[in-house]
Structures are given as C-alpha cells and as structure tokens.
Design a protein around this motif. Structure first.
Motif, mmCIF file in Angstrom:
data_model
loop_
_atom_site.group_PDB
_atom_site.id
_atom_site.type_symbol
_atom_site.label_atom_id
_atom_site.label_comp_id
_atom_site.label_asym_id
_atom_site.label_seq_id
_atom_site.Cartn_x
_atom_site.Cartn_y
_atom_site.Cartn_z
ATOM 1 N N ALA A 63 0.823 -1.216 0.000
ATOM 2 C CA ALA A 63 0.000 0.000 0.000
ATOM 3 C C ALA A 63 0.853 1.260 0.000
ATOM 4 N N ILE A 64 2.158 1.106 0.180
ATOM 5 C CA ILE A 64 3.091 2.208 -0.061
ATOM 6 C C ILE A 64 4.256 1.665 -0.876
ATOM 7 N N ILE A 65 4.882 2.534 -1.652
ATOM 8 C CA ILE A 65 6.213 2.233 -2.158
ATOM 9 C C ILE A 65 7.153 3.161 -1.406
ATOM 10 N N GLY A 66 8.346 2.704 -1.149
ATOM 11 C CA GLY A 66 9.254 3.523 -0.358
ATOM 12 C C GLY A 66 10.683 3.122 -0.582
ATOM 13 N N GLY A 67 11.585 3.925 -0.082
ATOM 14 C CA GLY A 67 12.998 3.628 -0.211
ATOM 15 C C GLY A 67 13.842 4.875 -0.074
ATOM 16 N N LEU A 68 14.871 4.945 -0.876
ATOM 17 C CA LEU A 68 15.832 6.038 -0.841
ATOM 18 C C LEU A 68 15.827 6.773 -2.174
ATOM 19 N N ALA A 69 16.094 8.059 -2.141
ATOM 20 C CA ALA A 69 16.145 8.866 -3.358
ATOM 21 C C ALA A 69 16.982 10.104 -3.063
ATOM 22 N N ARG A 70 17.101 10.961 -4.077
ATOM 23 C CA ARG A 70 17.844 12.207 -3.895
ATOM 24 C C ARG A 70 17.029 13.385 -4.418
ATOM 25 N N VAL A 71 17.180 14.506 -3.733
ATOM 26 C CA VAL A 71 16.595 15.769 -4.165
ATOM 27 C C VAL A 71 17.735 16.768 -4.296
ATOM 28 N N ASP A 72 18.017 17.163 -5.538
ATOM 29 C CA ASP A 72 19.132 18.076 -5.797
ATOM 30 C C ASP A 72 20.435 17.541 -5.207
ATOM 31 N N GLY A 73 20.580 16.228 -5.273
ATOM 32 C CA GLY A 73 21.788 15.577 -4.764
ATOM 33 C C GLY A 73 21.714 15.131 -3.321
ATOM 34 N N TRP A 74 20.786 15.672 -2.546
ATOM 35 C CA TRP A 74 20.682 15.330 -1.123
ATOM 36 C C TRP A 74 19.892 14.033 -0.948
ATOM 37 N N PRO A 75 20.413 13.064 -0.166
ATOM 38 C CA PRO A 75 19.674 11.811 0.038
ATOM 39 C C PRO A 75 18.508 11.983 0.998
ATOM 40 N N VAL A 76 17.406 11.309 0.694
ATOM 41 C CA VAL A 76 16.214 11.320 1.543
ATOM 42 C C VAL A 76 15.624 9.920 1.583
ATOM 43 N N VAL A 77 14.804 9.666 2.592
ATOM 44 C CA VAL A 77 13.938 8.491 2.631
ATOM 45 C C VAL A 77 12.560 8.941 2.165
ATOM 46 N N PHE A 78 11.925 8.135 1.318
ATOM 47 C CA PHE A 78 10.588 8.510 0.862
ATOM 48 C C PHE A 78 9.607 7.364 1.090
ATOM 49 N N ALA A 79 8.348 7.744 1.280
ATOM 50 C CA ALA A 79 7.229 6.796 1.316
ATOM 51 C C ALA A 79 6.109 7.424 0.502
ATOM 52 N N ALA A 80 5.483 6.631 -0.360
ATOM 53 C CA ALA A 80 4.439 7.163 -1.230
ATOM 54 C C ALA A 80 3.286 6.164 -1.314
ATOM 55 N N SER A 81 2.081 6.656 -1.082
ATOM 56 C CA SER A 81 0.899 5.797 -1.128
ATOM 57 C C SER A 81 0.731 5.181 -2.513
ATOM 58 N N ASN A 82 0.263 3.938 -2.518
ATOM 59 C CA ASN A 82 0.072 3.202 -3.772
ATOM 60 C C ASN A 82 -1.402 2.835 -3.915
ATOM 61 N N PRO A 83 -2.187 3.622 -4.658
ATOM 62 C CA PRO A 83 -3.628 3.355 -4.754
ATOM 63 C C PRO A 83 -3.969 2.065 -5.493
ATOM 64 N N TYR A 84 -2.988 1.452 -6.157
ATOM 65 C CA TYR A 84 -3.253 0.204 -6.866
ATOM 66 C C TYR A 84 -3.372 -0.986 -5.912
ATOM 67 N N ASP A 90 -2.454 -2.252 5.331
ATOM 68 C CA ASP A 90 -2.557 -3.505 6.063
ATOM 69 C C ASP A 90 -1.398 -3.578 7.062
ATOM 70 N N ARG A 91 -1.285 -4.698 7.757
ATOM 71 C CA ARG A 91 -0.245 -4.821 8.785
ATOM 72 C C ARG A 91 1.152 -4.699 8.188
ATOM 73 N N LEU A 92 1.385 -5.360 7.049
ATOM 74 C CA LEU A 92 2.712 -5.329 6.453
ATOM 75 C C LEU A 92 3.087 -3.925 5.983
ATOM 76 N N THR A 93 2.105 -3.180 5.497
ATOM 77 C CA THR A 93 2.402 -1.802 5.085
ATOM 78 C C THR A 93 2.838 -0.963 6.273
ATOM 79 N N ALA A 94 2.152 -1.120 7.398
ATOM 80 C CA ALA A 94 2.544 -0.387 8.603
ATOM 81 C C ALA A 94 3.959 -0.760 9.032
ATOM 82 N N GLU A 95 4.289 -2.054 8.960
ATOM 83 C CA GLU A 95 5.621 -2.491 9.355
ATOM 84 C C GLU A 95 6.687 -1.967 8.396
ATOM 85 N N LYS A 96 6.360 -1.938 7.125
ATOM 86 C CA LYS A 96 7.295 -1.379 6.139
ATOM 87 C C LYS A 96 7.538 0.102 6.407
#
Length: 514
Positions: A310-331, A338-344
């Motif tokens: 229910a989310i996709i998430g991971g690591l990315a960069r904004v203008d070279g700066w590293p960030v952690v991201f989480a993004a809702s997945n309506p698909y 669900d429980r696994l999404t909360a744990e992720k």
C-alpha cells in the motif's frame, strides 16, 4: 639463520585457506549456481582492497613429528575493504566447509567482525550462506554434551543496527542463526531460486508432516512477500550492485551525515503532474511515475517492492541530497494500510531516524484496511506502532497530500508536535472518514425518508464535497499551503536545502527495530 622456514609455512597455510573446502566442494558450489565466498568478496568490493582478518584460523593436522600436514580453514571469511571507495567490513560464510554452519567458524570470528564494524564505525556487509549456530546433532556425540542456545552474537548484531549501516545478502540456504542474521539488517536480499531462508529446513519440517522443497518452504517468493527479507534479485551480481547502491545513500555511521551527490544536470518535466491525479476519486493512478518525476532522475532506490504494497518507499535524492521517501500506492487496496504496510513504514522511518535522513511522505491514504481479515491480521497494533515511530521521529519531514487523507492512519502523516513542511495539491481531500463510506452512516435517516433515496444521496454528496474543498481548509489554516503540482519539485529542493544543516549526527534515543 633466518625465518625462511616459518615464512614458507605461512605461505602454505595461506594456500590451505585459499583452497577453502577443496576442489570437489568448490566445484559442487559452482554446479549449484553459486559463487564461493572468496569469489563473492572479490566481486563485491573494490579491486585489491580486501584485507583479510583471521585467514589462518582453522583446524590443523600434524604428523608424528609435529610438522603441519593440512589445515581445514574456518568457514567464515572476513576483513576490511573498500566499496565504491568507502571503507566497509565484509563477512561471508564458506559453504564449502561444513555447509557454512556457524559453529564451524573457529573462535568468535563472527563476533569479531561485528565488533570491528562497530568500533571502526563503518558499514557491514554480510554474505550469508550457512545455517544456525548450534551445530548438528552429531556434535552432541562429539562434545559429550548438548549446548544451551544463547546467541552470543546477538548483542553485537543488535547494537550495530543502532550505529552502522548493515546489509545482509542471503546467497544460499540459510537457517536458524544464519536466517536471523539476514533479517537483522537495515537492508536484506535473496537471490531467486538459489537462496532460501528457514527457521528449520525441509528435513526437520518433514517431521511435522510437511514435505516441501527448499523453495516451497523458504524461497524468495515467500520471504520477499511477507517482509522477512526486503527484496529479491536475479543473480549474485545484482545483489552486490544493490548492496553498493543502498550504502551509497547512507553515512558510514550514525556519527556522520550522508554526503551530497552531484546535482542533476536537469530534472524531469513537471508540468504533467497537474493531471496526474484523476478527477474521479474512484479512479486509481500509478504512483511510480510521480515519484520518478519529483526526485533526481535515476536516483530512486525502491525497498520492499513486493511487501507492504500500500506504499512504495525507499531512498532517493533531491538536488543531490539523500532522503527516505514513502508514497501511497492506490493500486493496492486503494492505498489502505494492512499490517505489512505499517511495518514497512516503520522500517523506513527508523532508517531515516538512525542515519539522519530527511523524510518525504507522499500521502493518498483512505485509512487502515477494514473488514474481518484486517481485524484478524492485527492491523491496528501495527498501525499504532507506525504512528508511534512518526511521533518519535526527529528528522526534517516533508508531507505532500496528493489526494486522500482519512482516519487514524492519515493522522500519522507527520509528527504534529513539530514543524513540518506540508503541502497539498488541489486534488486533496481529508477527514475522519471518506465521504463515500460516511454519507450512508451520517445521513441514513434523511436518505431513507426521501422519495428518491438515490437522488437525495447524490444531492447530499454534492453539498458535502463542496465543503470538503481543500481551499476551505486553507482558509481556516488547516493546511499551510496548496500548491500547483508542477511547483512541487521547487518546494522539495527548498526542503532539502534547509534540511541539510539540520541533520544532527549521533546516536538516537530509540533503538532500531529490525
């Protein structure tokens, strides 16, 4: 008089170590589609940078005069190396010696490796291809007694999780303590078909009436869907590449902050984001293109693709700066957690918190999943843990409300006791319940009493939707700002720029939760 005899013996002992379990065992490893531990180390780290520690450890055989005849090396290879120019500790199981069983490591080599990473404050990569630490049943006869499990290594594993980045690659059949070491990481991988992970393997499980193959019992299709392991790859080479890439976003330890990469020469076209969210609230859309557009091109490193969907998430960069991201997945269930999404989500927040990475949270959540299956799955307990992780987070936080934000789950889109960067798109809507589900409850009597219930319901829905416009909320300062989606990247760049000096190195007060 010189030391030529001793130097010759040293070279001979090194040759025994390099031979591992012998030619036949090495050939069998290759026939099973796997590299040897030394080949793995060579392919993972920068060329000629591996400095082995404890390479002479093993079980030696001597003749009647005390002269060395042979050495069976310890089945753990460890040392220091450079990975993309950065120092790391690498430890790998040698399956060609006693099947990589942890008790085959002469002395406490595994503990020593964990200690080395901890004290040097550098990342650790585990190449796991072995079993538990208690030894085989045959060891009981050999030793004359049974060992009481005590997991001597685990305090070292646990404290490393709160100090240095830890990556574990399951590269064969791993069970017991080996399986625990894989799961006890910030990032873990399995190789499709050639690696499996068990609490106990097929021969033991058969005793309870379950006759299963290795992959049926513990293949990557199981453990990268239930969240025990983060991801799966198609080859060992891909696993090594993923390990390098994961570590590239992180600092060497919690006592430093992550470096900025080169700034992108250009960013993706942002104009199409104005039409990214469908007008019809019942229609879904793909979140991946939005994520790829907002972050530096080619910088998105997704973690846990097959679980907590229910989310996709991971690591990315904004203008070279590293960030952690989480993004809702309506698909996936409309983005409901669900429980696994909360744990992720917890894992992502903990990763950000421990390594001082800002968080970008892209929100389109209808709430926690509902119904009997959700209640039996214990969604609320996991959801409360996720809310708690957010409330304990201290890193800079950017929330983007793209569409829905409903219920208790949406309440955790940021820590409300701290300042956050928060924006909404014009497509945003929020409340305690989605209108679709709440109308029939709140206006039941009025709808049922109408001569045309369907028409009455449509009339009420139109009126309520007008009141739920995000602009109404902005008037009341419920939301700080509503922005043109095409301007989101600009706001993200400002966030990354202002967040960079706020990253405070050091240990955090809440330990990492593997």
């Amino acid at each position: 008089m010189n030391w030529s005899t001793e130097l010759a013996e040293l070279e001979q002992r090194k040759e025994f170590a390099m031979a591992m379990g012998g030619r036949d065992k090495v050939e069998r490893q290759h026939q099973n589609g796997k590299l040897t531990v030394r080949e793995r180390v060579d392919q993972l780290v920068d060329k000629s940078t591996f400095v082995e520690v404890g390479g002479l450890a093993g079980s030696a055989q001597y003749d009647e005069s005390g002269k060395l005849r042979h050495v069976v090396p310890s089945n753990v290879v460890m040392g220091r190396a450079r990975l993309d120019g950065r120092p790391v500790v690498v430890i790998g199981d040698d399956f060609t010696v006693r099947g990589g069983a942890n008790d085959g490591a002469v002395g406490d080599k595994m503990i020593f490796a964990e200690q080395m990473a901890y004290d040097l404050r550098i990342p650790m990569v585990r190449l796991v291809d072995g079993t538990g630490g208690g030894g085989s049943v045959k060891n009981i006869e050999k030793m004359g007694h049974a060992l009481l499990p005590k997991m001597k290594i685990w305090p070292y594993v646990a404290r490393n999780l709160s100090r240095v980045p830890v990556v574990s690659l399951a590269l064969g059949s791993v069970a017991g303590q080996g399986a625990a070491r894989v799961a006890g990481s910030h990032y873990s991988l399995m190789v499709k078909d050639t690696s499996q992970l068990f609490i106990a393997g097929p021969p033991v499980v058969a005793k309870i009436g379950q006759v299963l193959s290795k992959n049926e019992l513990g293949g990557s299709k199981i453990h990268t869907r239930n969240g025990v392991v983060d991801d799966e790859v198609g080859s060992e080479a891909e696993a090594f590449d993923a390990a390098r890439r994961f570590l590239s976003y992180l600092p060497p330890s919690v006592y430093e902050v992550a470096a900025r990469a080169e700034t992108p020469a250009k960013v993706a076209d942002q104009q199409w984001l104005r039409d990214a969210i469908p007008k019809d609230p019942r229609k879904v859309y793909k979140i991946q293109p939005i994520v790829e557009t907002l972050f530096d091109q080619g910088s998105v490193f997704e973690i846990g693709r097959h679980w907590g969907r229910a989310i996709i998430g991971g690591l990315a960069r904004v203008d070279g700066w590293p960030v952690v991201f989480a993004a809702s997945n309506p698909y996936f269930y409309g983005g409901g957690w669900d429980r696994l999404t909360a744990e992720k989500f917890i894992r992502l927040v903990d990763l950000a918190e421990h390594f001082h990475l800002p968080v970008v949270n892209m929100v389109d959540i209808a709430g926690f999943q509902i119904g009997l299956d959700a209640e039996q799955d214990g969604v609320m307990r996991a959801g409360v843990r996720a809310l708690t992780a957010v409330s304990q987070a201290t890193v800079p936080w950017f929330s983007l409300i793209m569409r829905r934000a409903f219920g208790v789950a949406a309440g955790g889109h940021q820590n409300s006791s701290r300042f956050n960067f928060r924006y909404a798109w014009p497509s945003a809507q929020w409340g305690s319940l989605p209108i679709e589900g709440g109308l029939d409850v709140a206006y039941r009597a009025e709808i049922e009493a109408a001569s045309d219930p369907q028409a009455k319901r449509a009339e009420i829905e139109a009126k309520v939707r007008g009141l739920t416009s995000p602009f109404r909320s902005a008037e009341a300062f419920v939301i700080e700002d509503i922005i043109d989606p095409a301007q989101t990247r600009e706001r993200l760049e400002e966030f990354a720029r202002l967040s960079a000096p706020l990253r405070m190195p050091g240990e955090v007060r809440v330990g990492y939760r593997p």
